[in-house]
Design an enzyme around this catalytic site. Structure first.
Site, mmCIF file in Angstrom:
data_model
loop_
_atom_site.group_PDB
_atom_site.id
_atom_site.type_symbol
_atom_site.label_atom_id
_atom_site.label_comp_id
_atom_site.label_asym_id
_atom_site.label_seq_id
_atom_site.Cartn_x
_atom_site.Cartn_y
_atom_site.Cartn_z
ATOM 1 N N GLN A 1 -35.008 18.398 -27.577
ATOM 2 C CA GLN A 1 -34.988 19.486 -26.590
ATOM 3 C C GLN A 1 -36.303 20.267 -26.647
ATOM 4 O O GLN A 1 -36.326 21.495 -26.581
ATOM 5 C CB GLN A 1 -33.807 20.436 -26.839
ATOM 6 C CG GLN A 1 -32.466 19.941 -26.350
ATOM 7 C CD GLN A 1 -32.353 19.904 -24.821
ATOM 8 O OE1 GLN A 1 -33.126 20.507 -24.082
ATOM 9 N NE2 GLN A 1 -31.373 19.168 -24.336
ATOM 10 N N SER A 2 -37.414 19.555 -26.760
ATOM 11 C CA SER A 2 -38.701 20.221 -26.970
ATOM 12 C C SER A 2 -39.192 20.981 -25.742
ATOM 13 O O SER A 2 -39.414 20.398 -24.674
ATOM 14 C CB SER A 2 -39.743 19.168 -27.361
ATOM 15 O OG SER A 2 -41.038 19.719 -27.338
ATOM 16 N N ASN A 3 -39.402 22.289 -25.912
ATOM 17 C CA ASN A 3 -40.041 23.087 -24.861
ATOM 18 C C ASN A 3 -41.486 22.652 -24.692
ATOM 19 O O ASN A 3 -42.010 22.600 -23.582
ATOM 20 C CB ASN A 3 -40.041 24.577 -25.241
ATOM 21 C CG ASN A 3 -38.646 25.123 -25.378
ATOM 22 O OD1 ASN A 3 -37.843 25.002 -24.466
ATOM 23 N ND2 ASN A 3 -38.352 25.720 -26.520
ATOM 24 N N CYS B 1 -42.861 19.718 -25.134
ATOM 25 C CA CYS B 1 -42.985 18.490 -24.332
ATOM 26 C C CYS B 1 -42.819 18.803 -22.848
ATOM 27 O O CYS B 1 -43.587 18.337 -22.008
ATOM 28 C CB CYS B 1 -41.952 17.455 -24.774
ATOM 29 S SG CYS B 1 -42.368 16.644 -26.348
#
Ligand code: PLP
Length: 347
Positions: free
Chosen positions: A82-84, A86
């Site tokens: 759930q990388s912001n 990325c």
């Protein structure tokens, strides 16, 4: 510090707002010893560009400018499922007409889900070119290098952006934020006793610290660890702050004692919810209409609340909370933040 010689793309056409939080301050004070707590303000870096923005936008202004100067056609970066970081890197790539590929580290085994909502949904909507999923603890730099080699074999040019965009160049984004804050404080006639910031891959905390020292801003910064306790986190921040200071030509040594973080709020694990995060997210939402995210800013605000209750701030202290964004992941944790999973949560 003169940052003007570094190429920079501009993704936010304004200074992010600086706002008082009187109702949250009052609610917090009511739970502090003697009924007195700090005066809280927020720096709205959740309103940065590359919507929905967050702290990675500031780092990418310098990183993407460098990628373009080097003739890259593809940004390659890495992060959690759930990388912001990325998602915002992908948004920058789209805006610049570049391709974007991710290496996703499954830090919590089994957490990668093709159908996930939140940031993962946005990866798909914004059109990520390829995602490689690797197990927790993998060598991410090596995995990204393999992607760059695959691209090179097709005559393409990849540009690697490290996790969180936290190298010396990315950290310049928060040295620039220090200058933005200094100007804002001066114009608004307000001064602060403390700044509270999330501390993860450390570009935000380290870059801001380098900017404070380089611009002789004497306000102490406290980083709330989102994945490490101080013994592991502070050396990372120290190294990042020094790298940013060196790149910016600061010509000074970052004093070890200027690096301060607190632990105990990220457990049981990075990105895994706890009860104090839920309290903080609900409190900010219900007193100020201010949304925090479960992975970063909710835990950071829980840290600020915990410090206030422990008497860390003088009763009349003015404390600035840096809101670093992260809101899309809120949708991946709806039941948790509404308190429906309360029984299963760590404190
Ligand atoms: C990445 C991130 C952080 C942590 O910032 P670092 O520069 O990695 O330390 C904090 N908040 C949000 C919302 C983030 O996405």
């Amino acid at each position: 510090m003169d940052l003007s010689r570094f190429p920079r793309r501009r993704y936010t056409p304004f200074a992010t707002p600086l706002e008082p939080l009187p109702r949250l301050s009052a609610a917090l004070a009511a739970t502090c010893p003697g009924g007195r707590g700090p005066e809280l303000w927020v720096k709205r870096d959740d309103m940065l560009g590359l919507f929905p923005g967050g702290n990675k936008t500031r780092k990418l202004e310098f990183l993407v400018a460098d990628a373009l100067a080097r003739g890259a056609d593809t940004l390659v970066t890495c992060g959690a499922p759930q990388s912001n970081h990325c998602r915002i890197t992908l948004a920058a790539a789209v805006k610049e007409g570049l391709h974007c590929r991710f290496v996703i580290e499954e830090r919590v085994a089994g957490s990668y889900d093709e159908q996930a909502s939140g940031n993962h949904f946005m990866f798909r909507l914004l059109g990520v070119e390829a995602i490689t999923v690797v197990p927790g603890g993998s060598d991410m730099a090596a995995a990204m290098q393999r992607v760059v080699e695959e691209l090179a074999a097709q005559g393409r040019t990849g540009y690697v952006i490290p996790g969180g965009g936290s190298n010396a160049l990315g950290g310049l984004g928060y040295a620039a934020c220090a200058q933005e804050l200094q100007q804002q404080w001066f114009e608004m006639g307000v001064s602060f006793d403390r700044v509270v910031v999330g501390s993860g891959s450390s570009g935000t905390h380290g870059g801001l610290l380098a900017g404070f020292l380089g611009n002789r801003i004497g306000v102490p910064i406290v980083g709330v660890g989102v994945s490490r306790d101080p013994a592991q986190q502070e050396p990372l921040v120290w190294k990042e702050a020094q790298a940013v200071a060196d790149l910016a030509g600061g010509g000074f040594a970052v004093p070890r004692e200027s690096v301060r973080s607190v632990g105990g709020y990220w457990q049981p694990k990075y990105s895994v919810p706890n009860a104090r995060m839920v309290e903080a997210v609900q409190m900010a939402a219900r007193t100020e209409g201010l949304l925090l995210d479960p992975v970063y800013t909710g835990k950071v605000m829980a840290g600020l609340i915990g410090l206030a209750r422990a008497g860390e701030f003088a009763p009349d202290a003015r404390v600035l909370f840096l809101h670093t964004g992260g809101l899309p992941s809120l949708h991946a944790y709806e039941d948790v933040v509404l308190g429906r999973a309360a029984r299963d949560l760590a404190p």
